[in-house]
Design a protein around this motif. Structure first.
Motif, PDB file in Angstrom:
ATOM      1  N   LYS A 251       0.832  -1.210   0.000  1.00 24.07           N
ATOM      2  CA  LYS A 251       0.000   0.000   0.000  1.00 24.07           C
ATOM      3  C   LYS A 251       0.863   1.256   0.000  1.00 24.07           C
ATOM      4  O   LYS A 251       0.939   1.994   0.980  1.00 24.07           O
ATOM      5  CB  LYS A 251      -0.969  -0.043   1.181  1.00 24.07           C
ATOM      6  CG  LYS A 251      -1.971  -1.169   1.042  1.00 24.07           C
ATOM      7  CD  LYS A 251      -3.036  -1.113   2.102  1.00 24.07           C
ATOM      8  CE  LYS A 251      -4.044  -2.226   1.843  1.00 24.07           C
ATOM      9  NZ  LYS A 251      -5.195  -2.110   2.731  1.00 24.07           N
TER      10      LYS A 251
ATOM     11  N   TRP B 117       0.378   3.978  -1.258  1.00 22.98           N
ATOM     12  CA  TRP B 117      -0.407   5.197  -1.190  1.00 22.98           C
ATOM     13  C   TRP B 117      -0.822   5.556   0.234  1.00 22.98           C
ATOM     14  O   TRP B 117      -1.462   6.581   0.460  1.00 22.98           O
ATOM     15  CB  TRP B 117      -1.668   5.047  -2.043  1.00 22.98           C
ATOM     16  CG  TRP B 117      -2.533   3.887  -1.595  1.00 22.98           C
ATOM     17  CD1 TRP B 117      -3.525   3.925  -0.645  1.00 22.98           C
ATOM     18  CD2 TRP B 117      -2.467   2.542  -2.039  1.00 22.98           C
ATOM     19  NE1 TRP B 117      -4.073   2.684  -0.471  1.00 22.98           N
ATOM     20  CE2 TRP B 117      -3.442   1.803  -1.325  1.00 22.98           C
ATOM     21  CE3 TRP B 117      -1.681   1.865  -2.975  1.00 22.98           C
ATOM     22  CZ2 TRP B 117      -3.648   0.443  -1.523  1.00 22.98           C
ATOM     23  CZ3 TRP B 117      -1.910   0.519  -3.166  1.00 22.98           C
ATOM     24  CH2 TRP B 117      -2.878  -0.176  -2.448  1.00 22.98           C
ATOM     25  N   SER B 118      -0.463   4.704   1.191  1.00 24.56           N
ATOM     26  CA  SER B 118      -0.935   4.881   2.553  1.00 24.56           C
ATOM     27  C   SER B 118       0.235   5.005   3.534  1.00 24.56           C
ATOM     28  O   SER B 118       1.288   4.400   3.335  1.00 24.56           O
ATOM     29  CB  SER B 118      -1.801   3.679   2.948  1.00 24.56           C
ATOM     30  OG  SER B 118      -2.214   3.767   4.295  1.00 24.56           O
TER      31      SER B 118
END
Length: 163
Positions: A51, A53-54
């Protein structure tokens, strides 16, 4: 790891489930493959390794460990399905240059290889790369075994409660 003990425990659980659900004569191989793939995805989700994007961190180690041993259950079950429970299993934790995300992708490849071949070499390779993932996640063999024993009991309880 005490593979003989783990296989024996898994075989007893599998037998219990198959008898309870009247599945003794059913070919469950592909369903177990799919279940393993799903469990690997759940584990990856808890690690959040992909992830990009996190900024949220991985789940707590106890959560990751529980998801990890779900995969162990299905890998052992697949080995039993193919008659590999009596083979000798000795693995050394190997260093790897792969990232956790790359190790997950390798596991998916090895699951597919084993699904297509159903041979002992591909099974051992799958088990080995899965254990390597555990090492990458900071899970020791001792922690894996202890968590397996605990989750095995939970799985029996779930069967008793019509999970």
């Amino acid at each position: 790891m005490q593979f003989e003990k783990l296989f024996n425990m898994q075989q007893a659980l599998d037998q219990h489930i198959e008898e309870k659900h009247n599945l003794q004569e059913k070919d469950l191989f592909n369903k177990k493959i799919l279940a393993l793939l799903v469990e690997i995805g759940e584990l990856a989700n808890e690690t959040r390794c992909f992830k990009f994007w996190s900024v949220k961190p991985s789940s707590e180690k106890s959560v990751v460990l529980e998801e990890f041993v779900d995969g162990v259950h299905f890998i052992l079950s697949l080995g039993i399905e193919c008659g590999f429970e009596k083979l000798q299993y000795t693995f050394q934790t190997k260093s790897t240059t792969l990232t956790v995300s790359e190790q997950f992708l390798l596991i998916y490849e090895k699951i597919n290889d084993f699904k297509n071949s159903k041979n002992d070499l591909d099974f051992k390779t799958l088990l080995e790369v899965y254990l390597q993932l555990g090492a990458l996640l900071g899970i020791s063999y001792e922690e894996m075994e202890k968590a397996y024993f605990t989750k095995n009991e939970v799985n029996y309880q779930r069967q008793q409660n019509n999970y």
